[in-house]
Design a protein around this motif. Structure first.
Motif, PDB file in Angstrom:
ATOM      1  N   LEU A   1      10.940   5.609  -7.916  1.00  0.00           N
ATOM      2  CA  LEU A   1      11.940   4.548  -7.779  1.00  0.00           C
ATOM      3  C   LEU A   1      11.885   3.881  -6.405  1.00  0.00           C
ATOM      4  O   LEU A   1      12.296   2.729  -6.265  1.00  0.00           O
ATOM      5  N   ALA A   2      11.381   4.564  -5.401  1.00  0.00           N
ATOM      6  CA  ALA A   2      11.216   3.945  -4.088  1.00  0.00           C
ATOM      7  C   ALA A   2       9.932   3.118  -4.034  1.00  0.00           C
ATOM      8  O   ALA A   2       9.875   2.110  -3.319  1.00  0.00           O
ATOM      9  N   GLY A   3       8.917   3.504  -4.778  1.00  0.00           N
ATOM     10  CA  GLY A   3       7.632   2.826  -4.705  1.00  0.00           C
ATOM     11  C   GLY A   3       7.556   1.528  -5.470  1.00  0.00           C
ATOM     12  O   GLY A   3       6.921   0.568  -5.017  1.00  0.00           O
ATOM     13  N   VAL A   4       8.204   1.450  -6.628  1.00  0.00           N
ATOM     14  CA  VAL A   4       8.099   0.247  -7.454  1.00  0.00           C
ATOM     15  C   VAL A   4       8.616  -0.996  -6.729  1.00  0.00           C
ATOM     16  O   VAL A   4       7.932  -2.027  -6.718  1.00  0.00           O
ATOM     17  N   PRO A   5       9.799  -0.970  -6.086  1.00  0.00           N
ATOM     18  CA  PRO A   5      10.225  -2.179  -5.360  1.00  0.00           C
ATOM     19  C   PRO A   5       9.309  -2.553  -4.189  1.00  0.00           C
ATOM     20  O   PRO A   5       9.213  -3.721  -3.832  1.00  0.00           O
ATOM     21  N   MET A   6       8.648  -1.568  -3.614  1.00  0.00           N
ATOM     22  CA  MET A   6       7.725  -1.874  -2.523  1.00  0.00           C
ATOM     23  C   MET A   6       6.472  -2.574  -3.039  1.00  0.00           C
ATOM     24  O   MET A   6       5.849  -3.337  -2.311  1.00  0.00           O
ATOM     25  N   ILE A   7       6.105  -2.322  -4.271  1.00  0.00           N
ATOM     26  CA  ILE A   7       4.909  -2.941  -4.844  1.00  0.00           C
ATOM     27  C   ILE A   7       5.191  -4.378  -5.263  1.00  0.00           C
ATOM     28  O   ILE A   7       4.461  -5.294  -4.900  1.00  0.00           O
ATOM     29  N   ILE A   8       6.251  -4.579  -6.045  1.00  0.00           N
ATOM     30  CA  ILE A   8       6.484  -5.915  -6.612  1.00  0.00           C
ATOM     31  C   ILE A   8       7.639  -6.660  -5.957  1.00  0.00           C
ATOM     32  O   ILE A   8       7.871  -7.822  -6.271  1.00  0.00           O
ATOM     33  N   GLY A   9       8.379  -6.011  -5.078  1.00  0.00           N
ATOM     34  CA  GLY A   9       9.491  -6.671  -4.408  1.00  0.00           C
ATOM     35  C   GLY A   9      10.821  -6.329  -5.071  1.00  0.00           C
ATOM     36  O   GLY A   9      10.881  -6.021  -6.258  1.00  0.00           O
ATOM     37  N   LEU A  10      11.876  -6.398  -4.296  1.00  0.00           N
ATOM     38  CA  LEU A  10      13.198  -6.008  -4.776  1.00  0.00           C
ATOM     39  C   LEU A  10      13.726  -6.957  -5.858  1.00  0.00           C
ATOM     40  O   LEU A  10      14.276  -6.515  -6.867  1.00  0.00           O
ATOM     41  N   THR A  11      13.542  -8.251  -5.659  1.00  0.00           N
ATOM     42  CA  THR A  11      14.046  -9.229  -6.628  1.00  0.00           C
ATOM     43  C   THR A  11      13.322  -9.115  -7.962  1.00  0.00           C
ATOM     44  O   THR A  11      13.953  -9.108  -9.022  1.00  0.00           O
TER      45      THR A  11
ATOM     46  N   LYS B   1       0.834  -1.204   0.000  1.00  0.00           N
ATOM     47  CA  LYS B   1       0.000   0.000   0.000  1.00  0.00           C
ATOM     48  C   LYS B   1       0.869   1.254   0.000  1.00  0.00           C
ATOM     49  O   LYS B   1       0.587   2.222  -0.720  1.00  0.00           O
ATOM     50  N   ILE B   2       1.924   1.239   0.808  1.00  0.00           N
ATOM     51  CA  ILE B   2       2.847   2.388   0.830  1.00  0.00           C
ATOM     52  C   ILE B   2       3.525   2.549  -0.526  1.00  0.00           C
ATOM     53  O   ILE B   2       3.683   3.663  -1.025  1.00  0.00           O
ATOM     54  N   GLY B   3       3.898   1.438  -1.150  1.00  0.00           N
ATOM     55  CA  GLY B   3       4.515   1.498  -2.471  1.00  0.00           C
ATOM     56  C   GLY B   3       3.600   2.091  -3.522  1.00  0.00           C
ATOM     57  O   GLY B   3       4.026   2.894  -4.360  1.00  0.00           O
ATOM     58  N   ILE B   4       2.337   1.711  -3.483  1.00  0.00           N
ATOM     59  CA  ILE B   4       1.371   2.285  -4.428  1.00  0.00           C
ATOM     60  C   ILE B   4       1.234   3.783  -4.190  1.00  0.00           C
ATOM     61  O   ILE B   4       1.195   4.580  -5.136  1.00  0.00           O
TER      62      ILE B   4
END
Length: 155
Positions: free
Chosen positions: A59-69, A25-28
């Motif tokens: 750039l901070a939000g995208v990894p929070m949505i789908i994960g770092l890997t 939710k934070i990533g979105i």
């Protein structure tokens, strides 16, 4: 509960489709606010501060949505190297103060990276109540069909 939603004590809301945890939710939110800042930066004649803040939040939000890997796998696929290089190069140019050229290069990279998602987004928008009626008009439909020709899913 009658709505089909189950809440547990960690703040995760589980639905039949899957879990939406707080990090996602934070990533979105970060990604949406980042896109808003980028839009405002372009609207305000390529204001460097708004564009830089939009890039950082996106750039901070995208990894929070789908994960770092998954983010690393997405951005560094062999067929998306040009798009990644242009996108990150544009971000770097914005940070260095060349906001006009940076946002142009960044937009080119963004289209190369996320262009595969446009048919999916268009199909989703065509099923929405008000926007769908507009997109179904013959002239608009012919234009959008020409712009979005790929039919394979990006995943």
């Amino acid at each position: 509960p009658p709505s089909g939603r189950l809440a547990d004590t960690r703040g995760t809301v589980r639905t039949r489709a899957g879990a939406m945890d707080d990090l996602r939710k934070i990533g979105i939110g970060l990604t949406a606010v980042g896109m808003m800042f980028t839009f405002l930066g372009v609207l305000l004649f390529f204001d460097r501060k708004f564009l830089a803040m939009g890039n950082i939040l996106f750039l901070a939000g995208v990894p929070m949505i789908i994960g770092l890997t998954k983010t690393a796998k997405f951005f560094f696929q062999r067929r998306k190297v040009k798009g990644t290089a242009c996108f990150l190069g544009g971000v770097l140019l914005v940070f260095m103060g060349y906001s006009f050229f940076g946002i142009l290069i960044e937009a080119f990279g963004f289209l190369n990276l996320f262009g595969d998602f446009f048919p999916v987004v268009l199909a989703f928008l065509r099923n929405m109540p008000v926007i769908g009626n507009f997109l179904q008009l013959p002239f608009v439909r012919s234009v959008t069909d020409r712009l979005v020709t790929k039919s394979r899913l990006p995943v």
